[in-house]
Write a protein that holds these residues in place. Structure first.
Motif, PDB file in Angstrom:
ATOM      1  N   PRO A  21       0.813  -1.221   0.000  1.00  0.00           N
ATOM      2  CA  PRO A  21       0.000   0.000   0.000  1.00  0.00           C
ATOM      3  C   PRO A  21       0.842   1.265   0.000  1.00  0.00           C
ATOM      4  O   PRO A  21       0.356   2.340  -0.368  1.00  0.00           O
ATOM      5  N   ARG A  22       2.120   1.166   0.392  1.00  0.00           N
ATOM      6  CA  ARG A  22       3.005   2.335   0.458  1.00  0.00           C
ATOM      7  C   ARG A  22       3.833   2.516  -0.793  1.00  0.00           C
ATOM      8  O   ARG A  22       4.774   3.313  -0.812  1.00  0.00           O
ATOM      9  N   SER A  23       3.495   1.795  -1.866  1.00  0.00           N
ATOM     10  CA  SER A  23       4.331   1.801  -3.074  1.00  0.00           C
ATOM     11  C   SER A  23       3.711   2.593  -4.213  1.00  0.00           C
ATOM     12  O   SER A  23       3.745   2.171  -5.371  1.00  0.00           O
ATOM     13  N   ALA A  24       3.167   3.765  -3.887  1.00  0.00           N
ATOM     14  CA  ALA A  24       2.516   4.588  -4.918  1.00  0.00           C
ATOM     15  C   ALA A  24       3.513   5.157  -5.905  1.00  0.00           C
ATOM     16  O   ALA A  24       3.126   5.603  -7.001  1.00  0.00           O
ATOM     17  N   GLU A  25       4.806   5.169  -5.557  1.00  0.00           N
ATOM     18  CA  GLU A  25       5.833   5.689  -6.462  1.00  0.00           C
ATOM     19  C   GLU A  25       6.671   4.571  -7.081  1.00  0.00           C
ATOM     20  O   GLU A  25       7.580   4.840  -7.866  1.00  0.00           O
ATOM     21  N   SER A  26       6.374   3.336  -6.735  1.00  0.00           N
ATOM     22  CA  SER A  26       7.162   2.199  -7.212  1.00  0.00           C
ATOM     23  C   SER A  26       6.522   1.590  -8.459  1.00  0.00           C
ATOM     24  O   SER A  26       5.302   1.425  -8.526  1.00  0.00           O
ATOM     25  N   HIS A  27       7.350   1.270  -9.441  1.00  0.00           N
ATOM     26  CA  HIS A  27       6.861   0.658 -10.673  1.00  0.00           C
ATOM     27  C   HIS A  27       7.658  -0.616 -10.961  1.00  0.00           C
ATOM     28  O   HIS A  27       8.872  -0.658 -10.757  1.00  0.00           O
ATOM     29  N   ILE A  28       6.973  -1.619 -11.437  1.00  0.00           N
ATOM     30  CA  ILE A  28       7.603  -2.887 -11.808  1.00  0.00           C
ATOM     31  C   ILE A  28       7.803  -2.886 -13.316  1.00  0.00           C
ATOM     32  O   ILE A  28       6.851  -2.660 -14.076  1.00  0.00           O
ATOM     33  N   ILE A  29       9.039  -3.132 -13.765  1.00  0.00           N
ATOM     34  CA  ILE A  29       9.331  -3.125 -15.191  1.00  0.00           C
ATOM     35  C   ILE A  29      10.056  -4.418 -15.566  1.00  0.00           C
ATOM     36  O   ILE A  29      10.572  -5.126 -14.694  1.00  0.00           O
ATOM     37  N   PRO A  30      10.095  -4.747 -16.869  1.00  0.00           N
ATOM     38  CA  PRO A  30      10.739  -5.992 -17.301  1.00  0.00           C
ATOM     39  C   PRO A  30      12.174  -6.118 -16.791  1.00  0.00           C
ATOM     40  O   PRO A  30      12.946  -5.151 -16.796  1.00  0.00           O
ATOM     41  N   GLY A  31      12.493  -7.324 -16.341  1.00  0.00           N
ATOM     42  CA  GLY A  31      13.813  -7.603 -15.792  1.00  0.00           C
ATOM     43  C   GLY A  31      13.842  -7.613 -14.282  1.00  0.00           C
ATOM     44  O   GLY A  31      14.772  -8.145 -13.680  1.00  0.00           O
ATOM     45  N   MET A  32      12.826  -7.037 -13.646  1.00  0.00           N
ATOM     46  CA  MET A  32      12.771  -7.037 -12.184  1.00  0.00           C
ATOM     47  C   MET A  32      12.198  -8.355 -11.668  1.00  0.00           C
ATOM     48  O   MET A  32      11.278  -8.912 -12.264  1.00  0.00           O
ATOM     49  N   ILE A  33      12.740  -8.822 -10.553  1.00  0.00           N
ATOM     50  CA  ILE A  33      12.240 -10.023  -9.886  1.00  0.00           C
ATOM     51  C   ILE A  33      11.648  -9.599  -8.538  1.00  0.00           C
ATOM     52  O   ILE A  33      12.318  -8.950  -7.736  1.00  0.00           O
TER      53      ILE A  33
END
Length: 568
Positions: free
Chosen positions: A468-480
């Motif tokens: 819920p605290r990850s409003a600035e976090s983005h998951i992109i290709p290559g991330m695990i």
């Protein structure tokens, strides 16, 4: 009341300190630390990996997050320290609490382990004493930091030379003259080096100073210093070297740089506090890193099958405790090539499973019996990857309520694993997907749904995060990233299911590929709660697990796995 707390207050009074702050970290903002830095644990007795202790003469409070509420409540009982449950109604944040102190109060802390962010927030309102380590003065048998041997990784598991990585980092520096790298995982990744200074996390204590045309690595390992031709200096020299800088701009990692380091620069030096340029580069794995990590997960999957086969066939016929179970799993991992665990195994039987980061002790060590749930969260450090997996195992018949709760967790787990999203989707958006099936039946959990996993580094890595605290976090290709929703019923049992997910791009969308290999607990699944798509997902995943792992198993284990992976 703990005698350590009494001794600390005595030292505070002698030094005229009104408030003393002890975080859970080292000189580099690390989550997991060398025993030398376990000051908060020494004073409080609380062993969780996150928490800040604030001590006054008439109050002591431990601020920690939802992963540790139950554990902290138990370990702090009778200590004289109050649990300050972060995020709970009526509980002030650390900054809010400190803001209530009288202006002019003397606030003390070891500036080498308090973050620059916290230290600077106190400036102006209080008299700050930050060159003081009161714990050192009362900790008679404090362990030393014994530097480990630094070693290099082969290119087949790194996929990129250190020189290439340094070029990419310099591109991120802009017009700045220097970048002081302070996070240990960043340095290990940048130089393709590893060490053993922290248990379960293969890093070494170091700083790195990067300029436009040179770099200096500061390490404790004297043998490595002697064997290096240039650009390597003793660890202790970093402070004096920083103090010599003049008329330049230096980037400091806002998440790991300490207050003492940030204050050591000459007034002519511009300090630029920002996210480490290394963090995002490190989080996006290259082809070699992904291939190596997948290989590690295949071997770790074989370990899990051997372990589960042993557990299912041994329960009720031999004495198994939470500790002996964890020891058995570690033994199997080491036989499969793991040189270490990636963290201390969490093995919580029944009510212990409701303690999110439970750690069995000789006093709490439960004997497993036929019936009930055992929650096992574990992982290994292999020479080609880091693993992290959680399974909740039924040790006998499962009643309808447990099946309902297990299946709700599984549905949330599948919702995230099968998500399709775009680069604009945040970690908070993805977190909602995993919680929705649980909330529909009145359940929820007090931790994030997913964290980044390092490549032969820390089992917890940013910036990718699902919570819920990850409003600035983005998951992109290559991330695990991990996928681990759960349910925790205090005094009864806990349920968590965790796989690691690799983000890939497919048909113009971002999707996840599951790289963890281990069947779900079919005896705890209520099929009537599943949609056709969820059933198809489970069957496809189980078929892939069986096909991939069977060649690594003995015949009895293959037969057992085939039975666990048959279509539901």
């Amino acid at each position: 009341m703990r005698k350590q707390l009494t001794a600390l207050r005595r030292k505070m009074k002698e030094r005229g300190i009104d408030i003393y702050i002890i975080p859970t970290t080292d000189y580099h903002g690390s989550e997991y630390v060398n025993d030398y830095f376990k000051c908060r644990e020494y004073i409080s007795g609380f062993t969780g990996s996150a928490g800040t202790l604030i001590v006054k003469q008439d109050f002591a409070g431990m601020w920690t997050d939802g992963r540790y509420f139950l554990q902290a409540r138990q370990q702090l009982e009778g200590s004289g320290i109050t649990l300050m449950a972060i995020g709970e109604r009526g509980v002030p944040s650390i900054c809010e609490y400190l803001s209530q102190m009288p202006s002019g109060s003397v606030v003390g802390f070891d500036g080498r382990i308090v973050s620059s962010k916290l230290g600077e927030s106190l400036e102006g309102n209080y008299n700050i004493v930050y060159d003081i380590d009161l714990v050192e003065e009362i900790w008679e048998d404090r362990p030393d930091v014994v530097p480990s041997k630094i070693y290099s990784l082969p290119p087949e598991v790194t996929g990129e030379s250190s020189e290439s990585k340094l070029v990419r980092v310099r591109e991120q520096m802009g017009s700045s003259d220097f970048f002081l790298v302070s996070r240990l995982e960043d340095i290990a990744w940048l130089y393709n080096l590893r060490g053993r200074d922290i248990e379960h996390t293969p890093v070494f204590y170091a700083f790195a100073l990067i300029s436009k045309n040179s770099e200096t690595l500061y390490v404790m390992d004297e043998e490595y210093i002697m064997s290096s031709e240039k650009g390597v200096r003793p660890y202790k020299d970093v402070f004096s070297d920083m103090e010599k800088l003049r008329n330049c701009a230096v980037i400091l990692d806002e998440d790991s740089v300490s207050y003492a380091v940030s204050k050591c620069f000459h007034s002519s030096v511009e300090r630029i506090l920002r996210k480490s340029p290394v963090e995002r580069l490190k989080a996006v794995k290259n082809k070699n890193e992904i291939s190596a990590t997948k290989n590690a997960h295949i071997r770790d999957g074989a370990v899990m099958i051997r372990f589960l086969y042993w557990l299912k066939n041994s329960i009720g016929t031999e004495k198994i405790t939470e500790i002996s179970l964890a020891d058995k799993l570690e033994k199997l991992r080491r036989e499969q090539g793991a040189y270490d665990l990636s963290f201390d195994t969490i093995a919580g039987y029944e009510e212990h499973g409701a303690v999110i980061h439970y750690s069995a002790t000789e006093e709490s060590n439960a004997v497993l019996r036929e019936g009930g749930f055992i929650l096992i969260d574990s992982g290994g450090q292999y020479e080609d990857g880091t693993t992290d997996i959680t399974r909740t195992i039924a040790l006998g018949n499962v009643d309808d309520e447990r099946k309902r709760n297990y299946t709700a967790v599984l549905k949330g787990h599948i919702a995230l694993a099968t998500a399709q999203f775009t680069e604009d989707t945040t970690g908070a958006d993805l977190d909602l997907l995993a919680r929705k099936p649980l909330r529909e039946v009145g359940l929820d959990f007090k931790h994030g749904t997913g964290h980044g996993v390092g490549h032969m580094l820390s089992v917890h890595e940013g910036p990718n995060n699902i919570s819920p605290r990850s409003a600035e976090s983005h998951i992109i290709p290559g991330m695990i990233t991990s996928d681990e929703p759960g349910v925790y019923l205090e005094g009864e049992y806990g349920i968590r299911i965790e796989n690691e997910l690799l983000c890939i791009e497919k048909d113009g969308k971002y999707v996840f590929e599951t790289i963890t290999l281990c069947p779900y607990e079919r005896d705890a699944i209520d099929i009537s709660m599943l949609t056709e798509d969820e059933i198809r997902y489970i069957n496809r995943y189980h078929a892939f697990v069986e096909e991939t792992l069977s060649p690594l198993l003995d015949e009895p284990e293959r037969v057992w796995l085939k039975r666990q992976c048959k279509d539901i």
